[in-house]
Design a protein around this motif. Structure first.
Motif, PDB file in Angstrom:
ATOM      1  N   ASP A 138       0.843  -1.206   0.000  1.00  0.00           N
ATOM      2  CA  ASP A 138       0.000   0.000   0.000  1.00  0.00           C
ATOM      3  C   ASP A 138       0.875   1.252   0.000  1.00  0.00           C
ATOM      4  O   ASP A 138       2.071   1.196   0.273  1.00  0.00           O
ATOM      5  N   VAL A 143      -3.306  -0.553  -3.054  1.00  0.00           N
ATOM      6  CA  VAL A 143      -4.319  -1.358  -2.364  1.00  0.00           C
ATOM      7  C   VAL A 143      -4.959  -0.509  -1.256  1.00  0.00           C
ATOM      8  O   VAL A 143      -4.255  -0.013  -0.375  1.00  0.00           O
ATOM      9  N   SER A 169     -10.033  -3.435   0.571  1.00  0.00           N
ATOM     10  CA  SER A 169      -9.818  -3.797  -0.833  1.00  0.00           C
ATOM     11  C   SER A 169     -11.045  -4.460  -1.467  1.00  0.00           C
ATOM     12  O   SER A 169     -11.881  -5.020  -0.771  1.00  0.00           O
ATOM     13  N   ASP A 170     -11.105  -4.373  -2.800  1.00  0.00           N
ATOM     14  CA  ASP A 170     -12.298  -4.875  -3.474  1.00  0.00           C
ATOM     15  C   ASP A 170     -11.973  -5.598  -4.776  1.00  0.00           C
ATOM     16  O   ASP A 170     -10.809  -5.703  -5.182  1.00  0.00           O
ATOM     17  N   CYS A 204     -10.023  -3.714  -7.480  1.00  0.00           N
ATOM     18  CA  CYS A 204      -8.588  -3.647  -7.195  1.00  0.00           C
ATOM     19  C   CYS A 204      -7.922  -4.975  -7.589  1.00  0.00           C
ATOM     20  O   CYS A 204      -6.871  -4.999  -8.233  1.00  0.00           O
ATOM     21  N   SER A 215      -5.534  -6.392   4.479  1.00  0.00           N
ATOM     22  CA  SER A 215      -6.153  -6.060   3.199  1.00  0.00           C
ATOM     23  C   SER A 215      -5.204  -6.390   2.046  1.00  0.00           C
ATOM     24  O   SER A 215      -5.615  -6.966   1.035  1.00  0.00           O
ATOM     25  N   THR A 236      -5.903  -9.380  -0.592  1.00  0.00           N
ATOM     26  CA  THR A 236      -5.955  -8.996  -2.011  1.00  0.00           C
ATOM     27  C   THR A 236      -5.002  -9.866  -2.821  1.00  0.00           C
ATOM     28  O   THR A 236      -5.358 -10.379  -3.893  1.00  0.00           O
ATOM     29  N   VAL A 246     -12.601 -10.152   0.154  1.00  0.00           N
ATOM     30  CA  VAL A 246     -12.538  -8.833  -0.484  1.00  0.00           C
ATOM     31  C   VAL A 246     -13.970  -8.358  -0.735  1.00  0.00           C
ATOM     32  O   VAL A 246     -14.882  -9.172  -0.824  1.00  0.00           O
TER      33      VAL A 246
END
Lengths: 384, 135
Positions: free
Chosen positions: A39, A66, A70-71, A74, A97, A101, A150
């Motif tokens: 990140d 990130v 996070s989703d 991403c 996260s 990810t 996520v």
């Protein structure tokens, strides 16, 4: 004795400065081009210099965008970058996260296709690309766990992925990489680790003697070191103990599961963005009180083993455990009620939504006591 | 030795079980509220049972191959399913040990576990009736 299965698919390496050997480990895993996922605050703050210096003579690409929550978008962006750059191994440097990810990116990169096809449990049946996890917080246990979550912002849901193939190949534990963590996050992530240890210990239908040992020792290490790590972040011994405790609790919960506290905390995170560790720290005493009538013997045994009680009476020892948790949270400056953690007043519609989220959280299945919707509602009200 | 001799037996029992679940107002109401399409995929013997509650009005039960795309798929040996309906399967352990594989938003399906628990009392009757019929 319970039937049990105990996996530790991840090789765990600990040392002060171990992060600088990350590239060597990637090469041992036959990686030719590394995708490094991290990140922005870590990268731009210069905290990763020791790790990244090792990659100077190895092809690599860095993705540092990130977000803390996070989703899917991403994940898809990173997977596309990795395909274009022809990366064949992944390095995740960061907190939960970032590591979650990276695990989901690994699914996309190795297996291709749509990410939604792979959500579920035991739904991945083949080895993924090598993944090296380098945690910079001490709490999530994601560096050794077989699950990842996520967000799907379009649907407003968290996607769950669970498979033994998701566990990172190697976890590199370097306490020097955790010294920059601010006191509040140190405390919150530390309580996440403690919650993993306690909930795994009482997950009575899935625990084992292996997870029991990891739970009791990791909980003791948190009680003994979290105050120091929070108040003096430069104390490397306290940071080391916390990092190892977090990983031990991670191995425990990925084998035994967690429980109602995590279900409540996940829901609070999804609805209000409450930090997972802070939510756990608030719900933990309420979860223990809720489970006490059937799990007091386990809580009491844990309290004695971590050294917070000498009582031979289970209820008294459990009360001692509750007091010890409360005092630890107060000493580390953690809020004790949801309202003090920035959660707005809960109306009926909020509670209804939170209850639906909590009862559908897989963590609740491992709780030693069945939870009705009414039970969950009461827990939210008490914690508020 | 596996409990179900062949796919026909498996389909017959599971179809009858789900039809009886559909006649229980409490279970039916909660299943319909989920609006899920769950497909159980069995092996040893092979079988497919699809429960479609997607319109929230009627629960449709079908066996065998389906064109309908399920929201959640649950895969397991037919013997695991048999033990499950007898209330003898430790579901968390079955998941941790890989005996049950789920695909899709499994969280939704897990919420139905407590809902269908009353069917544990129905299943032995379905089995005994089935055995009487086929004896």
């Amino acid at each position: 004795m319970n039937p049990f299965v105990f996996h530790v698919p991840t090789k765990i390496a600990f040392a002060e400065g171990a992060g600088s050997s990350t590239c060597e480990i990637v090469k041992e895993l036959a990686g030719n081009k590394a995708l490094i996922i991290t990140d922005k605050p870590l990268l731009e703050g210069g905290y990763l210099t020791s790790v990244l210096e090792g990659f100077e003579d190895m092809p690599h690409v860095i993705f540092s965008d990130v977000p803390s929550d996070s989703d899917v978008d991403c994940v898809n962006t990173i997977a596309e970058l990795a395909r274009t750059e022809e990366c064949d191994c992944i390095v995740a440097i960061g907190g939960g996260s970032v590591m979650d990810t990276a695990k989901v990116v690994n699914i996309c990169l190795t297996l291709g296709g749509e990410i939604l096809e792979y959500q579920g449990l035991n739904n991945i049946a083949e080895q993924l690309l090598p993944l090296v996890a380098v945690p910079t917080t001490a709490g999530t246990g994601s560096e050794v766990s077989m699950v990842a979550m996520v967000k799907d912002h379009t649907e407003g849901k968290k996607l769950l992925f669970g498979s033994r193939y998701l566990a990172p190949s190697v976890a590199i534990l370097d306490p020097l990489l955790t010294v920059s963590l601010p006191p509040k996050l140190t405390a919150a992530t530390g309580l996440d680790a403690l919650t993993h240890a306690i909930e795994s210990y009482v997950a009575v239908i899935s625990n084992s003697v292996f997870t029991d040992s990891l739970c009791t020792d990791s909980a003791r290490m948190v009680f003994e070191n979290l105050r120091t790590a929070t108040k003096n972040g430069a104390d490397i011994e306290a940071r080391s103990q916390m990092l190892v405790a977090s990983t031990m609790a991670g191995v425990a919960f990925t084998n035994s599961g967690v429980g109602v506290v995590h279900a409540l905390a996940h829901s609070m995170g999804a609805k209000f963005g409450t930090h997972h560790g802070i939510a756990n720290s608030i719900f933990l005493p309420h979860g223990i009180l809720f489970n006490m009538d059937i799990a007091a013997e386990r809580y009491a045994r844990l309290a004695r083993m971590v050294g917070v009680s000498k009582s031979t009476k289970d209820l008294t020892a459990t009360k001692d455990l509750l007091d010890a948790i409360e005092q630890l949270c107060i000493d580390c400056g953690l809020p004790r009620r949801l309202r003090d953690a920035g959660v707005p007043e809960l109306n009926n519609s909020d509670i209804e939504e939170l209850v639906v989220l909590a009862v559908s959280d897989p963590a609740i299945m491992f709780n030693p006591k069945d939870c009705s919707e009414k039970d969950i509602q009461e827990l939210y009200e008490r914690a508020y | 030795m596996q409990f179900f001799a062949n796919s026909d037996e498996l389909h017959h029992v599971m179809n009858e079980l789900w039809m009886r679940i559909g006649r229980d107002p409490d279970m039916l109401e909660k299943l319909l509220a989920s609006k899920l399409i769950v497909q159980f995929q069995y092996r040893e013997p092979e079988g497919r049972v699809t429960i479609d509650c997607s319109d929230g009005i009627e629960m449709r039960v079908s066996t065998g191959e389906q064109l309908l795309k399920p929201i959640v798929e649950m895969s397991m040996k037919a013997d695991v399913a048999h033990e499950f309906w007898l209330g003898k399967v430790n579901v968390p352990f079955a998941i941790v040990s890989g005996k049950i594989v789920s695909r899709g938003p499994v969280q939704k399906a897990l919420t139905l576990l407590p809902v269908i628990k009353p069917a544990f009392d129905i299943y032995p009757n379905v089995i005994s009736q089935f055995k009487t019929v086929t004896a």
